[in-house]
Write a protein that holds these residues in place. Sequence first.
Motif, PDB file in Angstrom:
ATOM      1  N   ALA A  10       0.835  -1.216   0.000  1.00 38.98           N
ATOM      2  CA  ALA A  10       0.000   0.000   0.000  1.00 38.98           C
ATOM      3  C   ALA A  10       0.860   1.252   0.000  1.00 38.98           C
ATOM      4  N   ALA A  24      -1.371   3.466   8.338  1.00 38.03           N
ATOM      5  CA  ALA A  24      -0.108   2.742   8.155  1.00 38.03           C
ATOM      6  C   ALA A  24       0.046   1.678   9.250  1.00 38.03           C
ATOM      7  N   PHE A  27      -2.241  -1.210   8.692  1.00 42.51           N
ATOM      8  CA  PHE A  27      -1.747  -2.056   7.597  1.00 42.51           C
ATOM      9  C   PHE A  27      -0.554  -2.895   8.076  1.00 42.51           C
ATOM     10  N   VAL A  34       4.160  -1.077   3.453  1.00 43.02           N
ATOM     11  CA  VAL A  34       3.551   0.249   3.334  1.00 43.02           C
ATOM     12  C   VAL A  34       4.584   1.300   2.947  1.00 43.02           C
ATOM     13  N   ALA A  59       7.987  -1.371   5.902  1.00 47.30           N
ATOM     14  CA  ALA A  59       7.712   0.042   5.637  1.00 47.30           C
ATOM     15  C   ALA A  59       8.875   0.715   4.934  1.00 47.30           C
TER      16      ALA A  59
END
Length: 261
Positions: A10, A24, A27, A34, A59
Motif C-alpha cells: 500500500a 499505516a 496495515f 507500506v 515500511a
Amino acid sequence: MYTDLNGKVAVVTGGSKGIGHAIAKRFGQEKMSVVINYHSDKAGAESAAKSVTDEGGKAAIVQADISTEEGAKALLDAAVENFGGMDIWINNAGMEIKSPTHELSLDDWNKVTAVDQTGVFLGSKVALDYFVKNNKKGNIINMSSVHEAIPWPTFASYAAAKGSVKLFTKTIAMEYANQNVRVNAIGPGAINTPINAEKFADKKQYDKTVSMVPMNRIGTPEEVAAGAAWLASDESSYVTGITLFIDGGMTLYPAFKDGEG
Ligand code: NAD
C-alpha cells in the motif's frame, strides 16, 4: 484482521501523522508493506514506519509533495522498488485553511485545492495508470470528509475540494469498474488528529463539536483506519464508488434529533 491483505503493498499519502499514521499502523497489523509518504515531518514518518514494522509489516518512507506529478510518481516508484509492486493506494494527505470567503486569498485557495483536490487526482492517476498497464487488480481509497456533504462556512476551499473528491471518486469508480479496480472514499467526521489540535484544545469548541455528533464523542484515527482496512480488503469486494462515512452520525442532521422541525 483480513487475511487477504497479508503481503499486499500500500501507498499512504500524508502518513506522518493523524489518520494516515493510523492507517499505516493498521496495515502493519495486517502484515502489509507500506510506503509512507511525508511532506515535511520526517520524524513523524519514521515513527509511523516503526509502528508498521513493530506490528510485523514492512515500511519505507518517502518525502514527496503529493500536489506534484513527480511526488505521486516517486511514491509508486518506491513501492515497486522496495516491495515489487503496488496493490492499494490511499489518497489521505489533506489540509485546511480557515477564512471568510470574501477575504480568502487566491494563494490560500490554491494551497488547499492543490493538496485536497489535485493531490487526489494525481495520486489516483498514477495508481490507475499502474493498474491498467499491468492488467492488475487495484484498489484506491480517497480521504474525503463529512464536508463533501455538509457545507462549512469559512472553510470554502476545503468543502469545495472534498465535494470534488466525492464526484471524482464516483466517476473513476465507474470508469475503471470493468478493469478490476475499485475506488471508494471515506468521509470522517470529527477525529482526534493534529489537524484539530488547536480547535480541540479550546474546551468551548471541543464541546460544540461533540454536540454536533449524535454518538456524543470525537472519533479516533484508529476507527477511520478500520474502515480503510475493510475497503482495502476483499471483504468489501462488491463495493465501489461509495463514501463510507465514519462520523458518529454527524451526517444524520443532528439538529433534528429531538423530533422537532
Ligand atoms: P493531519 O494534519 O494530522 O494529517 C494530514 C497529513 O497530510 C499530514 O501528514 C501532512 O503532512 C500531509 N500533507 C499535507 N500536505 C501535503 C502534501 N502537499 N504532500 C504530502 N502530504 C501532505 O490531518 P488528519 O486529520 O490526519 O487528516 C487526514 C485526512 O483526513 C485529510 O485528507 C483530512 O482532510 C481528512 N479528514 C480529517 C478529519 C478530522 O477530523 N481529522 C475529518 C474529515 C476528513
